[in-house]
Design an enzyme around this catalytic site. Structure first.
Site: not given
Length: 289
Positions: A73-75
């Site tokens: 979903a996020e880095t």
């Protein structure tokens, strides 16, 4: 402790072609990579985030490519310069202005690996300074609120969700669709293509929670490349200003009812929200560019 070698963080020049990474000159750049389950008390729950430590931010095309390769979903991309921590967040398709779970994961990396024993860290971000404090075996974040206003349901929202909310709130970032019970929230099977066409970054669905939780929610953001986010700190920046006055309490125990599931304790303090949760390390390694 994970070894952080200065030589492994020497940046090589980036070149792009057509907005995509093209070539990176020798020598190969090796960057520390962590994957952390945030808002989780055990592995394989909560929201996984990648944290990449860099000597300086690469160009946006390269950051997007790394985030797409990680396919989470996020880095979070963390740069340490002049004793300060700079932080940016990318989904697999774009940069976002705020991400709670990836901030929590990055704080765990700083306080458990980069500076073991540190009790607090402040990040410079596009949303201003964000502070995370150690709280026993958990971490507390201090985020700005996203107060919203009740609106008429936008065209297509009920059809996209497959159910009609009793109230809709617009916090400028997301639509918040309020339902009568947590079971309805859990059973929703939204049309992701239709959600992506709505004029907001995502849709939060919520209801009062089942004990021991005060509120239940889910978050859909297919337009950002995240069909359903497992646990979403930013969404709770809009949920707390809505629910706290209605429930008559400033501190709420919150459950996000995704497949993985995740929990946090949130406290409304004026125009700020404190979000508290645990982190579990899953992976420590290096990426080569």
């Amino acid at each position: 402790m994970f070894p952080i070698r200065a030589a492994s963080m020497t940046a090589a020049p980036y070149r792009t072609r057509g907005g995509r990474p093209d070539a990176i000159s020798s020598p190969t750049m090796r960057l520390p990579l962590f994957q952390v389950d945030a808002f989780a008390s055990r592995l394989f729950t909560g929201n996984p985030a990648a944290v990449v430590v860099m000597p300086e931010f690469a160009d946006d095309a390269t950051l997007r490519a790394i985030a797409a390769e990680n396919n989470l979903a996020e880095t979070a991309f963390l740069v340490i310069a002049d004793g300060r921590y700079r932080l940016r967040w990318f989904t697999p398709v774009l940069e976002v202005p705020l991400c709670g779970h990836a901030t929590l994961a990055t704080a765990a990396v700083v306080m458990e690996v980069l500076e073991p024993g540190r009790g607090e860290v402040a990040f410079d971000t596009a949303s201003g300074a964000l502070t995370v404090t150690r709280d026993g075996d958990a971490y507390r974040m201090d985020f700005p609120t996203r107060p919203g206003r009740v609106i008429d349901a936008p065209a297509g929202l009920a059809e996209a969700l497959g159910a009609t909310p009793r109230e809709v709130v617009d916090d400028r970032f997301n639509f918040i669709a309020v339902f009568d019970d947590a079971d309805t929230v859990r059973r929703l099977q939204p049309d992701m293509a239709a959600i992506a066409r709505l004029p907001r970054g995502g849709v939060v669905v919520t209801a009062a929670g089942d004990a021991p939780y005060d509120i239940t929610s889910r978050y859909f953001a297919p337009g950002k490349g995240v069909p359903e986010d497992p646990v979403t700190g930013g969404a709770h920046c809009g949920l707390l200003p809505y629910w706290a006055p209605r429930l008559g309490r400033s501190t709420l125990r919150c459950w996000q009812a995704s497949t993985r599931g995740g929990e946090m304790t949130c406290t409304l303090r004026g125009d700020r929200v404190e979000l508290a949760g645990r982190c579990v390390f899953y992976l420590r390694g290096e990426i080569e560019l």
